[in-house]
Design an enzyme around this catalytic site. Sequence first.
Site, PDB file in Angstrom:
ATOM      1  N   ASP A 412      66.442 -85.233 -67.899  1.00  0.00           N
ATOM      2  CA  ASP A 412      65.641 -84.288 -67.118  1.00  0.00           C
ATOM      3  C   ASP A 412      64.962 -85.047 -65.980  1.00  0.00           C
ATOM      4  O   ASP A 412      64.416 -86.147 -66.184  1.00  0.00           O
ATOM      5  CB  ASP A 412      64.580 -83.628 -67.999  1.00  0.00           C
ATOM      6  CG  ASP A 412      63.934 -82.432 -67.315  1.00  0.00           C
ATOM      7  OD1 ASP A 412      64.531 -81.342 -67.368  1.00  0.00           O
ATOM      8  OD2 ASP A 412      62.848 -82.610 -66.722  1.00  0.00           O
ATOM      9  N   LEU A 413      65.005 -84.473 -64.776  1.00  0.00           N
ATOM     10  CA  LEU A 413      64.382 -85.127 -63.628  1.00  0.00           C
ATOM     11  C   LEU A 413      62.867 -85.034 -63.726  1.00  0.00           C
ATOM     12  O   LEU A 413      62.319 -83.987 -64.096  1.00  0.00           O
ATOM     13  CB  LEU A 413      64.842 -84.486 -62.311  1.00  0.00           C
ATOM     14  CG  LEU A 413      66.159 -85.008 -61.732  1.00  0.00           C
ATOM     15  CD1 LEU A 413      67.351 -84.562 -62.568  1.00  0.00           C
ATOM     16  CD2 LEU A 413      66.320 -84.559 -60.279  1.00  0.00           C
ATOM     17  N   ASP A 455      67.005 -78.601 -63.619  1.00  0.00           N
ATOM     18  CA  ASP A 455      67.137 -80.044 -63.376  1.00  0.00           C
ATOM     19  C   ASP A 455      67.450 -80.797 -64.668  1.00  0.00           C
ATOM     20  O   ASP A 455      67.100 -81.972 -64.805  1.00  0.00           O
ATOM     21  CB  ASP A 455      65.853 -80.594 -62.748  1.00  0.00           C
ATOM     22  CG  ASP A 455      64.630 -80.367 -63.632  1.00  0.00           C
ATOM     23  OD1 ASP A 455      64.709 -79.528 -64.550  1.00  0.00           O
ATOM     24  OD2 ASP A 455      63.604 -81.021 -63.400  1.00  0.00           O
TER      25      ASP A 455
END
Length: 531
Positions: A412-413, A455
């Site tokens: 996950d960003l 994301d």
Amino acid sequence: MDDVTRRALRLLEEAQSGRAAQVLVAAESALRVPTGEICGGPAAMHFARVVALTRLGDLRAAIAAADLMLAAAEREGSVGWRSCALSLRATRRLRLGDQDIAEYDIEAVLRDLTSAETALLLDEPDPVIAGNAHTGIAIGYAQLRLYELAVPQFQSAYEATSRASYPDNGNRAMWLCNLAELNLIWALELYQVGQVTEAEKHTTVAEDYAVRAVTEASGPKAEVWRLSALLYAACSRADRQDPAGAAADIPRYVARLQSLGVEQRQQELLLCRPFHAVALSRAGQPDEALRVIEEAVTDLSPDSDWLVSAALHRTHAVLLANNGSRDAAPGLTYGDALAELLWRQRHRWLHAAVTMQSYDILRWQHEQAERAARVDPLTGVANRRGLDNFLRNLAAAATSGDGESVAVLIVDLDQFKHINDSFGHAVGDDVLRAVAQVLTTNVRKGDFVARLGGDEFVAVLPGADSVAAEQVAQRTVTAVAGMTTWRVEVSVGVASGSADTLRETLAHADGAMYAAKRAGGNRTSCRHATS
């Protein structure tokens, strides 16, 4: 073009110039470098090996080598080399069938050629490889006299040279000459079946291509291609507007080509003889026309192209008949009947090839639609549907209660909303694509990557334990943080378990990812699922 491809193409030129034995040694040595076995090398080197074996006359070995090239192309994911391998196998099968009727398999040849054509529906990024692929298909169709299918392939090969990265090696003029030559051969066959008007249309087209080739000749063989083009243009005029000029030009350009010692053009020179004889006859020189055609018939060798040989014999018979010879009539009648049968056979092959093409295109379109339904259009990795399909297959392959180990990474960003708010969604999309590429690059061969949405990404690593999975996760974190275009960081959750408890493993990896975020992000966190 990479260094391996560049070296392979140099070897290809050497093989075609008479050094096939040396090229075979060099290609096989290069092929053994990756694994110690010939089968393990790159497709480009297999290409050189196929050509070398063909030049040495070992067609069965060349076909087997094309099979290895096809496998290498599949490993590399190269549509261009895959197409080349299929067309190479087709043309070698065709030549072997000419030598041994027991090996004759027109259906297999057509299947390979149409499959080679379908492969190129996915664009080949390297224009040199694309040019070779289209040329290989064109040669195969031309050998079968399927002119309608060969012409578009030669045109596509020519168009590949317009890309900026294509080297100036004279190939533009070469392909234009190929198109001129193909239309002249097409015209010869049309003359043999009495379709004079259609034949003249093709000599007109041949002249257009030849004139263009004269102006576009460049590279180290520019003079050869320019003279070849001038010769084809002269042949094209023999049956139309300028027989006297053609009668004078054809021998002049032949002599100039021969003075260059261009041995590989002997078939081209033979093709021009019936046009020369016709030009002389139409220019009012019947005795000289007979002398030229009789000399050409005498010069025929057992390995001369049968269609050109047939055209020479027919032209000879027509000229004899025009001079009042009664002996020519029976041979001319028999030859025309045989030509008509071969023309019908050609149309049957054409129908079979077009049917195969249609089937292959429909199948390809179906496969692309299926793929599109499983692929995230923004990043090019799998979407949720693709992930679900992969997980179902993986779970089905697991032995009940004793599945192999599977590791899962949830990526996950960090602070992705800030990127979108600060730089806009277009930049955000670029970042997502870049992260997907980094993740795809850093997983192992055979691992599976998907975008879960937003994301968040997932990587499934079949057969991996927690140690291997943490190594992949750490490489990903480091690689993303090291991107120079944007300042981006990711949190990666890692979990491992058995293949038959995948859903639980995914949940553990998701929890580990949130633990990495709570710890500040830009790091990995690992949890083990219950086996």
